[in-house]
Design a protein around this motif. Structure first.
Motif, short mmCIF file in Angstrom:
data_model
loop_
_atom_site.label_atom_id
_atom_site.label_comp_id
_atom_site.label_asym_id
_atom_site.label_seq_id
_atom_site.Cartn_x
_atom_site.Cartn_y
_atom_site.Cartn_z
N LEU A 194 0.83 -1.21 0.00
CA LEU A 194 0.00 0.00 0.00
C LEU A 194 0.87 1.26 0.00
O LEU A 194 0.57 2.23 -0.72
CB LEU A 194 -0.94 -0.01 1.20
CG LEU A 194 -1.89 1.20 1.33
CD1 LEU A 194 -2.81 1.29 0.12
CD2 LEU A 194 -2.70 1.09 2.62
N ILE A 195 1.92 1.23 0.78
CA ILE A 195 2.84 2.39 0.81
C ILE A 195 3.49 2.59 -0.55
O ILE A 195 3.56 3.72 -1.08
CB ILE A 195 3.92 2.19 1.91
CG1 ILE A 195 3.27 2.25 3.30
CG2 ILE A 195 5.02 3.25 1.77
CD1 ILE A 195 4.22 1.85 4.42
N ASN A 197 2.36 1.57 -3.51
CA ASN A 197 1.34 2.01 -4.47
C ASN A 197 1.02 3.50 -4.29
O ASN A 197 0.84 4.22 -5.27
CB ASN A 197 0.07 1.18 -4.31
CG ASN A 197 0.24 -0.26 -4.75
OD1 ASN A 197 1.30 -0.66 -5.21
ND2 ASN A 197 -0.81 -1.05 -4.60
N THR A 198 0.96 3.94 -3.04
CA THR A 198 0.69 5.36 -2.76
C THR A 198 1.80 6.24 -3.32
O THR A 198 1.54 7.30 -3.92
CB THR A 198 0.53 5.59 -1.25
OG1 THR A 198 -0.53 4.77 -0.75
CG2 THR A 198 0.23 7.04 -0.95
N VAL A 201 1.46 6.41 -7.17
CA VAL A 201 0.37 7.30 -7.61
C VAL A 201 0.74 8.76 -7.36
O VAL A 201 0.49 9.64 -8.20
CB VAL A 201 -0.94 6.93 -6.88
CG1 VAL A 201 -2.02 7.97 -7.17
CG2 VAL A 201 -1.41 5.54 -7.30
N TYR A 202 1.37 9.04 -6.23
CA TYR A 202 1.69 10.43 -5.87
C TYR A 202 2.72 11.03 -6.83
O TYR A 202 2.58 12.17 -7.27
CB TYR A 202 2.22 10.48 -4.44
CG TYR A 202 2.52 11.88 -3.96
CD1 TYR A 202 1.50 12.70 -3.49
CD2 TYR A 202 3.83 12.37 -3.97
CE1 TYR A 202 1.77 14.00 -3.06
CE2 TYR A 202 4.11 13.66 -3.55
CZ TYR A 202 3.08 14.46 -3.10
OH TYR A 202 3.35 15.75 -2.68
N TRP A 206 -1.95 7.92 -11.73
CA TRP A 206 -2.77 6.72 -11.77
C TRP A 206 -2.49 5.86 -13.00
O TRP A 206 -2.65 4.64 -12.95
CB TRP A 206 -4.25 7.08 -11.71
CG TRP A 206 -4.72 7.35 -10.33
CD1 TRP A 206 -4.97 8.58 -9.76
CD2 TRP A 206 -4.96 6.38 -9.31
NE1 TRP A 206 -5.35 8.44 -8.45
CE2 TRP A 206 -5.37 7.09 -8.14
CE3 TRP A 206 -4.87 5.00 -9.24
CZ2 TRP A 206 -5.68 6.46 -6.95
CZ3 TRP A 206 -5.20 4.36 -8.05
CH2 TRP A 206 -5.59 5.08 -6.93
#
Length: 321
Positions: A194-195, A197-198, A201-202, A206
């Motif tokens: 999750l970290i 992927n974040t 995206v940041y 996307w």
């Protein structure tokens, strides 16, 4: 709709899974195979390079069109991610750093998992080792399609759809058939993913996240490298439940095609499985095998004799038996 499958039930076996007894027979004749047990010192560099290649692709794909995102995901990124999924398969058997360093294997699994986009390294290990020990068990072996799958996807069109949807079945089937409480390392795996992927995206947007995840899913469905899902255990010849593939795609899939050899000797790293076949050819050359994963997919979809029912099953015996 196409032809309806000719089978109306799975092939039921009342004997033990075949590989433990084969292993004993082969080792009695060729004890030198034990020298291949252990881990592959090159593996971490090969798998690590694949991860770095996908990291580089984050910059390449950042400003691409949606059409290019999906094309590159299918023809390149998905292939790399599928190889990384199979790297996680090697890691599940502790073949990256050996059985003496289990945590090193798990940590490297987290790293190889990153470009895949979905946390799977630890969860895969939890279910996959049971697939080896309880091959064909109707409850424990979640590699087996469910009765509902076999009934629903029972003609040519249905099998085509089933192949396309394979990633969803592999993700959700274990949660339905043989649910298990999450392990601590699964939670850690999910948090790390999750970290990552974040961050993707940041900093990259996307589109790049879609490139990673869609590539993973596409290459598990109607894709040549995904042919191994069907080639490994679907019954293309009556009475045989594990099949090897000796084609060129083994070069990018850690020799997962050497599947009889792998089930006979799961402690042998993928790079050394061709040596197992070379040492004991009479055990492998004389049984049914595949030469093309693409042909496997085509035959599975079009041949009415093959379908989700074409698996050897065993009655549930429970984990404590």
């Amino acid at each position: 709709m196409g032809q309806h499958v000719s089978r109306t039930d799975f092939e039921w076996s009342y004997t033990e899974e075949p590989h433990a007894s084969r292993r004993k027979i082969i080792l009695e004749k060729y004890p030198q195979i034990k020298k291949l047990f252990g881990y592959d010192p090159r593996f971490k560099w090969v798998a690590g390079s694949m991860v770095l290649a996908q990291f580089a692709m984050l910059f390449v794909m950042k400003d691409q069109s949606w059409k290019m995102i999906f094309l590159v995901a299918y023809f390149f990124g998905g292939v790399i991610n599928h190889s990384l999924e199979l790297a996680c398969h090697e890691i599940a058997h502790n073949l990256a750093f050996g059985h003496a360093r289990p945590m090193a294997n798990r940590l490297f699994g987290f790293f190889c998992n990153l470009p895949i986009g979905l946390p799977m390294s630890v969860s895969f290990k939890k279910y996959h080792l049971e697939h080896h020990r309880y091959q064909g068990d109707e409850v424990i072996d979640t590699d087996l399609p469910t009765l509902l799958e076999a009934k629903l996807f029972c003609n040519t069109l249905g099998k085509f759809i089933w192949v396309c949807l394979q990633p969803l079945f592999y993700i959700f089937r274990p949660l339905i058939v043989n649910p298990k409480p999450p392990q601590k390392l699964e939670i850690v795996n999910a948090i790390i993913q999750l970290i990552f992927n974040t961050i993707v995206v940041y900093f990259f947007g996307w589109k790049v996240m879609v490139y990673l995840i869609v590539g993973s899913l596409l290459a598990m469905g109607l894709h040549p490298v995904a042919g191994h899902f069907i080639s490994e255990h679907y019954m293309f010849a009556k009475g045989f439940e594990t099949y090897s593939y000796y084609g060129p795609l083994n070069w990018i899939t850690f020799n997962v095609g050497y599947h009889n050899e792998h089930h006979d000797f799961p402690a042998v790293p993928g790079r050394y499985l061709p040596e197992v076949k070379r040492i004991a050819p009479e055990f492998y050359d004389t049984i049914p095998q595949h030469t093309s994963w693409t042909k496997v997919l085509y035959d599975f979809i079009t041949d009415p004799a093959i379908g989700p029912y074409a698996r050897i099953k065993r009655k549930a015996r429970g984990l404590d038996s």
